[in-house]
Design a protein around this motif. Sequence first.
Motif, PDB file in Angstrom:
ATOM      1  N   ARG A  92     -23.945  47.066  44.444  1.00  0.00           N
ATOM      2  CA  ARG A  92     -24.064  48.181  43.498  1.00  0.00           C
ATOM      3  C   ARG A  92     -25.063  47.830  42.405  1.00  0.00           C
ATOM      4  NH1 ARG A  92     -24.248  53.441  42.018  1.00  0.00           N
ATOM      5  NH2 ARG A  92     -23.339  53.794  39.957  1.00  0.00           N
ATOM      6  N   HIS A  93     -24.930  46.601  41.893  1.00  0.00           N
ATOM      7  CA  HIS A  93     -25.763  46.165  40.786  1.00  0.00           C
ATOM      8  C   HIS A  93     -26.708  45.027  41.155  1.00  0.00           C
ATOM      9  CE1 HIS A  93     -21.910  47.579  38.685  1.00  0.00           C
ATOM     10  NE2 HIS A  93     -22.779  48.556  38.694  1.00  0.00           N
ATOM     11  N   PHE A  94     -26.486  44.355  42.242  1.00  0.00           N
ATOM     12  CA  PHE A  94     -27.409  43.325  42.719  1.00  0.00           C
ATOM     13  C   PHE A  94     -27.262  43.185  44.227  1.00  0.00           C
ATOM     14  CE2 PHE A  94     -23.476  41.028  41.721  1.00  0.00           C
ATOM     15  CZ  PHE A  94     -23.289  40.236  42.845  1.00  0.00           C
ATOM     16  N   ARG A  95     -28.326  42.686  44.839  1.00  0.00           N
ATOM     17  CA  ARG A  95     -28.329  42.465  46.287  1.00  0.00           C
ATOM     18  C   ARG A  95     -28.770  41.043  46.575  1.00  0.00           C
ATOM     19  NH1 ARG A  95     -31.136  47.440  49.476  1.00  0.00           N
ATOM     20  NH2 ARG A  95     -30.649  45.980  51.170  1.00  0.00           N
ATOM     21  N   LEU A  96     -27.972  40.319  47.329  1.00  0.00           N
ATOM     22  CA  LEU A  96     -28.312  38.953  47.670  1.00  0.00           C
ATOM     23  C   LEU A  96     -29.497  38.881  48.629  1.00  0.00           C
ATOM     24  CD1 LEU A  96     -24.706  37.577  47.858  1.00  0.00           C
ATOM     25  CD2 LEU A  96     -26.526  36.566  46.499  1.00  0.00           C
ATOM     26  N   GLU A  97     -29.841  40.000  49.273  1.00  0.00           N
ATOM     27  CA  GLU A  97     -31.039  40.038  50.102  1.00  0.00           C
ATOM     28  C   GLU A  97     -32.301  40.028  49.246  1.00  0.00           C
ATOM     29  OE1 GLU A  97     -28.446  41.827  50.601  1.00  0.00           O
ATOM     30  OE2 GLU A  97     -27.870  41.792  52.723  1.00  0.00           O
ATOM     31  N   TRP A  98     -32.204  40.467  47.998  1.00  0.00           N
ATOM     32  CA  TRP A  98     -33.368  40.627  47.135  1.00  0.00           C
ATOM     33  C   TRP A  98     -33.470  39.558  46.056  1.00  0.00           C
ATOM     34  CZ3 TRP A  98     -33.353  46.651  46.012  1.00  0.00           C
ATOM     35  CH2 TRP A  98     -33.793  47.315  47.161  1.00  0.00           C
ATOM     36  N   SER A  99     -32.378  38.926  45.716  1.00  0.00           N
ATOM     37  CA  SER A  99     -32.376  37.961  44.624  1.00  0.00           C
ATOM     38  C   SER A  99     -31.592  36.721  45.024  1.00  0.00           C
ATOM     39  CB  SER A  99     -31.730  38.572  43.366  1.00  0.00           C
ATOM     40  OG  SER A  99     -32.421  39.722  42.926  1.00  0.00           O
ATOM     41  N   THR A 100     -32.026  35.583  44.520  1.00  0.00           N
ATOM     42  CA  THR A 100     -31.273  34.352  44.736  1.00  0.00           C
ATOM     43  C   THR A 100     -30.051  34.361  43.818  1.00  0.00           C
ATOM     44  OG1 THR A 100     -32.404  33.101  42.996  1.00  0.00           O
ATOM     45  CG2 THR A 100     -33.433  33.124  45.207  1.00  0.00           C
ATOM     46  N   PRO A 101     -29.046  33.550  44.121  1.00  0.00           N
ATOM     47  CA  PRO A 101     -27.902  33.465  43.205  1.00  0.00           C
ATOM     48  C   PRO A 101     -28.325  33.075  41.786  1.00  0.00           C
ATOM     49  CG  PRO A 101     -27.323  32.509  45.314  1.00  0.00           C
ATOM     50  CD  PRO A 101     -28.791  32.801  45.378  1.00  0.00           C
ATOM     51  N   GLN A 103     -31.130  33.791  40.286  1.00  0.00           N
ATOM     52  CA  GLN A 103     -31.714  34.971  39.627  1.00  0.00           C
ATOM     53  C   GLN A 103     -30.633  35.957  39.204  1.00  0.00           C
ATOM     54  OE1 GLN A 103     -34.311  36.023  42.839  1.00  0.00           O
ATOM     55  NE2 GLN A 103     -36.079  34.943  41.981  1.00  0.00           N
ATOM     56  N   ILE A 104     -29.612  36.105  40.028  1.00  0.00           N
ATOM     57  CA  ILE A 104     -28.512  37.017  39.681  1.00  0.00           C
ATOM     58  C   ILE A 104     -27.794  36.525  38.428  1.00  0.00           C
ATOM     59  CG2 ILE A 104     -26.257  37.873  40.453  1.00  0.00           C
ATOM     60  CD1 ILE A 104     -27.501  37.731  43.344  1.00  0.00           C
ATOM     61  N   GLY A 105     -27.545  35.227  38.349  1.00  0.00           N
ATOM     62  CA  GLY A 105     -26.896  34.681  37.161  1.00  0.00           C
ATOM     63  C   GLY A 105     -27.738  34.838  35.917  1.00  0.00           C
ATOM     64  N   ALA A 106     -29.032  34.579  36.055  1.00  0.00           N
ATOM     65  CA  ALA A 106     -29.929  34.724  34.903  1.00  0.00           C
ATOM     66  C   ALA A 106     -29.983  36.166  34.441  1.00  0.00           C
ATOM     67  CB  ALA A 106     -31.318  34.221  35.269  1.00  0.00           C
ATOM     68  N   ARG A 107     -30.090  37.087  35.380  1.00  0.00           N
ATOM     69  CA  ARG A 107     -30.161  38.511  35.033  1.00  0.00           C
ATOM     70  C   ARG A 107     -28.892  38.963  34.323  1.00  0.00           C
ATOM     71  NH1 ARG A 107     -33.011  42.755  37.395  1.00  0.00           N
ATOM     72  NH2 ARG A 107     -32.190  44.778  36.789  1.00  0.00           N
ATOM     73  N   ALA A 108     -27.742  38.516  34.817  1.00  0.00           N
ATOM     74  CA  ALA A 108     -26.473  38.899  34.195  1.00  0.00           C
ATOM     75  C   ALA A 108     -26.414  38.427  32.747  1.00  0.00           C
ATOM     76  CB  ALA A 108     -25.307  38.327  34.992  1.00  0.00           C
ATOM     77  N   ALA A 109     -26.920  37.225  32.505  1.00  0.00           N
ATOM     78  CA  ALA A 109     -26.916  36.704  31.137  1.00  0.00           C
ATOM     79  C   ALA A 109     -27.881  37.471  30.251  1.00  0.00           C
ATOM     80  CB  ALA A 109     -27.263  35.214  31.144  1.00  0.00           C
ATOM     81  N   VAL A 110     -29.074  37.770  30.772  1.00  0.00           N
ATOM     82  CA  VAL A 110     -30.080  38.464  29.962  1.00  0.00           C
ATOM     83  C   VAL A 110     -29.560  39.811  29.484  1.00  0.00           C
ATOM     84  CG1 VAL A 110     -32.323  39.614  30.015  1.00  0.00           C
ATOM     85  CG2 VAL A 110     -32.083  37.324  30.965  1.00  0.00           C
TER      86      VAL A 110
END
Length: 349
Positions: A92-101, A103-110
Amino acid sequence: MRESQTGGHAVVGSGETAAQRAVAGADGGVGPTVADLGERALIDRLTAVARRAVPSHPGHGDVVVVGPGDDAAVLDLAGSLVVSTDSLVQDRHFRLEWSTPEQIGARAAVQSCADIAAMGARSVGIVVSIACPPTTPAAVVLGIDQGMNDIAAEFGARVVGGDLVAAAEMVVTVTVFGTTDGRAPVRLAGAAVGQTVAVSGPLGSSAAGLALLDAGITDFAELVAAHRIPVVDLRQGPVAADAGARAMTDVSDGLVDELETMAAASGVAVEIDTATIPSHPLLRAAADAVGADPIGWQLGGGEDHQLLATFDGQPPAGWTAIGAVVAPGDGPRVRVDGAPSGVRGWQSF
């Protein structure tokens, strides 16, 4: 707060999960799962990463009195406590096909730290709750945590604790704690007629990156990277507060939506000039590649998490003036190039 879009596509595959595919090596192995390691062992690894992380923000001492590993964290803050929280749901908010774990963690923090900066404050501590299926590779959870620790250190913050729980789908919930360092918080409702409207950085990059990923276009690497991890200087929140910002927010749901929220809270209207909105130099070329309107990305794309503020005079260095606060009338609260924008930003439901 803006939840990251995934392009509206369902994730399909064979029996393996997206998380397993994301970390599979050439031999197809994914390493131990969360269930294989067990909660305590995985938490110990997460805690070890957080203890090694050191904030790199100059000019401020470490406010963490008790960090990860105890029943709760303890922070020693000099100013008012500022708190924000956000949840991201896989597919819904992120896709593991498009982002590494990572990157997902960094984005969530930002995106949560941007809410702190929008109050004129700085982030100091982060707690994260990760819910995931037991079959999730432990490398995914550790990667999300590592990305969050890395970006937190850049902002002068630390991951000070969290939770890990089994669930049917992956959900990452981030809560950020900040301090005003004695400043008065900058609120949404402070815009007044005659003030200048300004932004802290380029808009439209994240929406462009999303459109490129959705179209399968591998060019424009900087725009794709800006979707995976927003490129924003959150130190500009305190800078704006010190420069006399009257109202401030971050551009998460789209520029027009954020301006409408600010204008409604302040009882004013806003006029902006699209020719003055800063953008990445390749934004128009990317729009041509996917058949899109770059102005639409800047006005409604969101997810850049640049800061948006009003000032009595000219904005400080690092900011770009894009319009003015005007008296409300019978028309829309936000006028773009002298006319209603017709743009809607992100809608959660």
